[in-house]
Every structure is written in C-alpha cells, then in structure tokens.
Design a protein around this motif. Structure first.
Motif, PDB file in Angstrom:
ATOM      1  N   GLU A  30       0.833  -1.202   0.000  1.00  0.00           N
ATOM      2  CA  GLU A  30       0.000   0.000   0.000  1.00  0.00           C
ATOM      3  C   GLU A  30       0.870   1.256   0.000  1.00  0.00           C
ATOM      4  N   THR A  31       0.473   2.242  -0.785  1.00  0.00           N
ATOM      5  CA  THR A  31       1.137   3.541  -0.791  1.00  0.00           C
ATOM      6  C   THR A  31       0.582   4.399   0.341  1.00  0.00           C
ATOM      7  N   ILE A  32       1.267   5.509   0.618  1.00  0.00           N
ATOM      8  CA  ILE A  32       0.711   6.449   1.593  1.00  0.00           C
ATOM      9  C   ILE A  32      -0.619   6.999   1.084  1.00  0.00           C
ATOM     10  N   ILE A  33      -0.716   7.212  -0.228  1.00  0.00           N
ATOM     11  CA  ILE A  33      -1.974   7.693  -0.811  1.00  0.00           C
ATOM     12  C   ILE A  33      -3.124   6.755  -0.477  1.00  0.00           C
ATOM     13  N   ASP A  34      -2.868   5.444  -0.490  1.00  0.00           N
ATOM     14  CA  ASP A  34      -3.929   4.472  -0.178  1.00  0.00           C
ATOM     15  C   ASP A  34      -4.547   4.752   1.182  1.00  0.00           C
ATOM     16  N   SER A  36      -4.543   7.605   2.829  1.00  0.00           N
ATOM     17  CA  SER A  36      -5.281   8.865   2.783  1.00  0.00           C
ATOM     18  C   SER A  36      -6.657   8.666   2.149  1.00  0.00           C
ATOM     19  N   ILE A  37      -6.707   7.939   1.044  1.00  0.00           N
ATOM     20  CA  ILE A  37      -7.989   7.720   0.368  1.00  0.00           C
ATOM     21  C   ILE A  37      -8.914   6.866   1.229  1.00  0.00           C
ATOM     22  N   TYR A  38      -8.369   5.869   1.897  1.00  0.00           N
ATOM     23  CA  TYR A  38      -9.164   5.036   2.804  1.00  0.00           C
ATOM     24  C   TYR A  38      -9.834   5.904   3.869  1.00  0.00           C
ATOM     25  N   ASP A  39      -9.058   6.803   4.472  1.00  0.00           N
ATOM     26  CA  ASP A  39      -9.608   7.708   5.487  1.00  0.00           C
ATOM     27  C   ASP A  39     -10.607   8.684   4.872  1.00  0.00           C
ATOM     28  N   ALA A  40     -10.327   9.148   3.653  1.00  0.00           N
ATOM     29  CA  ALA A  40     -11.204  10.107   2.995  1.00  0.00           C
ATOM     30  C   ALA A  40     -12.566   9.501   2.677  1.00  0.00           C
ATOM     31  N   ILE A  41     -12.574   8.266   2.211  1.00  0.00           N
ATOM     32  CA  ILE A  41     -13.846   7.580   1.931  1.00  0.00           C
ATOM     33  C   ILE A  41     -14.643   7.422   3.224  1.00  0.00           C
ATOM     34  N   LYS A  42     -13.976   6.986   4.266  1.00  0.00           N
ATOM     35  CA  LYS A  42     -14.621   6.801   5.574  1.00  0.00           C
ATOM     36  C   LYS A  42     -15.183   8.114   6.104  1.00  0.00           C
ATOM     37  N   ALA A  43     -14.467   9.218   5.841  1.00  0.00           N
ATOM     38  CA  ALA A  43     -14.881  10.526   6.349  1.00  0.00           C
ATOM     39  C   ALA A  43     -16.037  11.130   5.562  1.00  0.00           C
ATOM     40  N   GLY A  44     -16.212  10.726   4.284  1.00  0.00           N
ATOM     41  CA  GLY A  44     -17.337  11.229   3.515  1.00  0.00           C
ATOM     42  C   GLY A  44     -17.007  11.991   2.245  1.00  0.00           C
ATOM     43  N   PHE A  45     -15.767  11.909   1.773  1.00  0.00           N
ATOM     44  CA  PHE A  45     -15.444  12.513   0.481  1.00  0.00           C
ATOM     45  C   PHE A  45     -16.100  11.714  -0.648  1.00  0.00           C
ATOM     46  N   GLY A  46     -16.473  12.412  -1.727  1.00  0.00           N
ATOM     47  CA  GLY A  46     -17.193  11.745  -2.809  1.00  0.00           C
ATOM     48  C   GLY A  46     -16.380  11.481  -4.051  1.00  0.00           C
ATOM     49  N   LYS A  47     -15.225  12.112  -4.174  1.00  0.00           N
ATOM     50  CA  LYS A  47     -14.408  11.951  -5.382  1.00  0.00           C
ATOM     51  C   LYS A  47     -12.945  12.208  -5.039  1.00  0.00           C
ATOM     52  N   VAL A  48     -12.053  11.546  -5.759  1.00  0.00           N
ATOM     53  CA  VAL A  48     -10.624  11.768  -5.644  1.00  0.00           C
ATOM     54  C   VAL A  48     -10.097  12.227  -7.006  1.00  0.00           C
ATOM     55  N   TYR A 124      -1.717  11.747   7.133  1.00  0.00           N
ATOM     56  CA  TYR A 124      -2.400  12.781   7.899  1.00  0.00           C
ATOM     57  C   TYR A 124      -3.281  12.265   9.037  1.00  0.00           C
ATOM     58  N   GLY A 125      -3.851  11.075   8.904  1.00  0.00           N
ATOM     59  CA  GLY A 125      -4.734  10.546   9.939  1.00  0.00           C
ATOM     60  C   GLY A 125      -6.196  10.881   9.705  1.00  0.00           C
ATOM     61  N   TYR A 126      -7.080   9.966  10.117  1.00  0.00           N
ATOM     62  CA  TYR A 126      -8.524  10.089   9.858  1.00  0.00           C
ATOM     63  C   TYR A 126      -9.128  11.353  10.443  1.00  0.00           C
ATOM     64  N   ASP A 127      -8.682  11.758  11.616  1.00  0.00           N
ATOM     65  CA  ASP A 127      -9.274  12.916  12.300  1.00  0.00           C
ATOM     66  C   ASP A 127      -9.291  14.152  11.401  1.00  0.00           C
TER      67      ASP A 127
END
Length: 299
Positions: A30-34, A36-48, A124-127
């Motif tokens: 897994e990359t660092i980007i992975d 970040s995107i995992y946390d972003a999806i969980k947080a509620g982002f709709g597009k990357v 960056y972390g999920y928070d």
C-alpha cells in the motif's frame, strides 16, 4: 454534494530518488496515498482527483483503479508548463514545476464542489479528513476557507531538522499569518528553531501547516490572478515556486478570505529521503496493530 479530495502527486521527488508517490509502504504494498484515500472515503469525500504528470497516468490508473473502482469516483488532471492557458504569451524557461499553488489550478475546469488539497507523500490521519469534511459541508463559503493545524511536536523527523510553516492565529482561531521556520528540531526534549545562528523555543502544540487545505472553487480565479503576477515577476528565477501558503497569505492580508485553523492531535509523518522509508513502514505497522487499519487495506 460531497466534497472532493485533490491529491498533489506531480512532484519530482528528486531527493527520494524515485516516485515515492507510488512506492509501497504497507504490508501489501500500500502507498501512503492508499491510507489517505481510505480515510477520505470513511470521512465522507465523494471523489478523488489526482494531479500528476501526464506521462505517469497509466502507472497511476493501474495502481489505483482496481482498488478504488466501486468505492469512490476518481479522475486525473495534469500539471504542465504551458503558460498560454493563463494568458501569458511570454516564453519562460523552467527547471521544475511552478509549485503546489500552480498545481491546484490544474483542477479548475474539473472541480465544481468544495474540495480539500493534500500532499501525496504525507500521512495525515482520519481525524483531519473527518474535520475537513465537516467544515466543507457546513461552514465553507467563497470567503471562508480552512487549513488543518498540526501540533509541531507531532511532525518532527528522527533524521534531522525540518522546515515548518508556523501558523499564527487570532483569538477566534483564524489564520493571521504563516511563517516558514527552517531548521526546526528537538534539542534536549525542547523543540527549537534556528534563525541567524540563534535558537528559539517552540511549544509542542504550536500549530503548523502540513499542506491540508479546504477551499471552494472560487479560489481558482483568485489563484490564477496571483499566479500570473508571480510568474512574470519570477521569470528570471527558474527555481522560484508558487506555494499554497502564498495564496493563504495574500487572501488573508487583502481581506478577500478567512482561513479557519482546524486543530488536530493526529500524528503526521511523511517521506522525503530513502532513509525515511523504514520509519514510515514501522509507523504504518503500529497503526495496523492498534486496529486503526486492517492489515489488507482493500479487500
């Protein structure tokens, strides 16, 4: 409408020696980007949206499309040296890209919703993602933006001094200025920075910018005007870079926008040199052991 995550991944990574944006750090590559995107999806982002060099688009698609298909919408924009798109006819020689603020202009014709900008090679972390989604969906306006402020004590390197953008805020928690402090390090359990041969202390929880910004699309027009001026003023400086803090500094000082400094106590880590890789891998292993992430991120 869900906000968009804009990932800065067009950097040259000259000090790292290879494309650190797609280097594997997790147990299954897994990359660092992975993360970040995992946390972003969980947080509620709709597009990357990935900002990359055009010649790397096939690499990125082959790495991320199989993982993200059906999980979140993805798109790609390219950072290039063409100045005619900004109405600049003069030929200006460049050794490297124009910088992070120029990079976000690559998304100006694609992004129509509030969005967040992050670096590809920083954890960056999920928070931070959750707090930014909450801001972008409830508080963001064309004159009210945000930046996540990390505690400087949670951003230091074990391998030497770092540079950090120290945020000065008013009583309401809004940005007044960002001051770049070079040579920041820990000295006998005290965080200090050097300036003109003298060391000065910094408290552990001093807020610093790690390039985690929240905007609305209105920022594109403002940034384009600033970039035109910057490019022409620095046409004889082939290494001059147009960074995102310059946008923040200009908009705050001209009273065109406010920036809420969103505090987080998340641990930040990133990769600049090859020597950083074992530390990043160990940090991710610890997050997996603590239950923050599954061992296999995309099942």
């Amino acid at each position: 409408m869900k906000p968009t995550l804009l990932i800065l991944a067009a950097g040259m990574a000259s000090r790292y020696g290879s494309m650190k944006q797609i280097d594997g750090f997790g147990p299954n590559g897994e990359t660092i980007i992975d993360y970040s995107i995992y946390d972003a999806i969980k947080a509620g982002f709709g597009k990357v949206v990935f900002i990359i060099k055009e010649e790397f688009v096939d690499n990125f698609k082959s790495i991320f499309e199989p993982k993200l298909n059906g999980r979140i919408e993805t798109d790609y924009v390219f950072q290039n040296f063409d100045l005619k798109q900004f109405g600049i006819e003069e030929e200006i020689y460049r050794e490297k890209p124009w910088g992070t603020a120029h990079a976000i202009l690559s998304g100006r014709n694609l992004i129509k919703e509030p969005f967040c900008v992050i670096n590809a090679d920083d954890y960056y972390g999920y928070d931070s993602f959750k707090k930014m989604v909450d801001f972008l969906t409830t508080e963001a306006t064309d004159s009210n933006y945000a930046i996540v402020g990390y505690q400087i004590g949670k951003t230091l390197s074990e391998f030497g001094s770092v540079s950090r953008g120290v945020c000065k805020t008013n009583e309401e928690g809004y940005l007044e200025e960002i001051t770049e402090r070079t040579q920041v390090y820990k000295k006998e359990d005290v965080i200090v920075y050097e300036e003109n041969g003298t060391t000065y202390p910094l408290s552990f929880d001093t807020p610093v910018s790690m390039n985690f910004w929240g905007f609305t699309p209105a920022v594109f027009k403002l940034t384009e005007e600033l970039f035109k001026t910057f490019a022409l003023e620095n046409k004889d400086k082939p290494k001059a870079e147009f960074f995102i803090p310059l946008i923040g500094e200009n908009l705050v000082k001209s009273n065109k926008a406010n920036f809420k400094v969103i505090p987080t106590d998340s641990q930040w880590f990133g990769v600049t040199y090859k020597e950083d890789k074992p530390f990043v891998q160990d940090s991710i292993d610890q997050l997996i052991k603590s239950g923050t992430y599954p061992e296999r991120l995309w099942k």
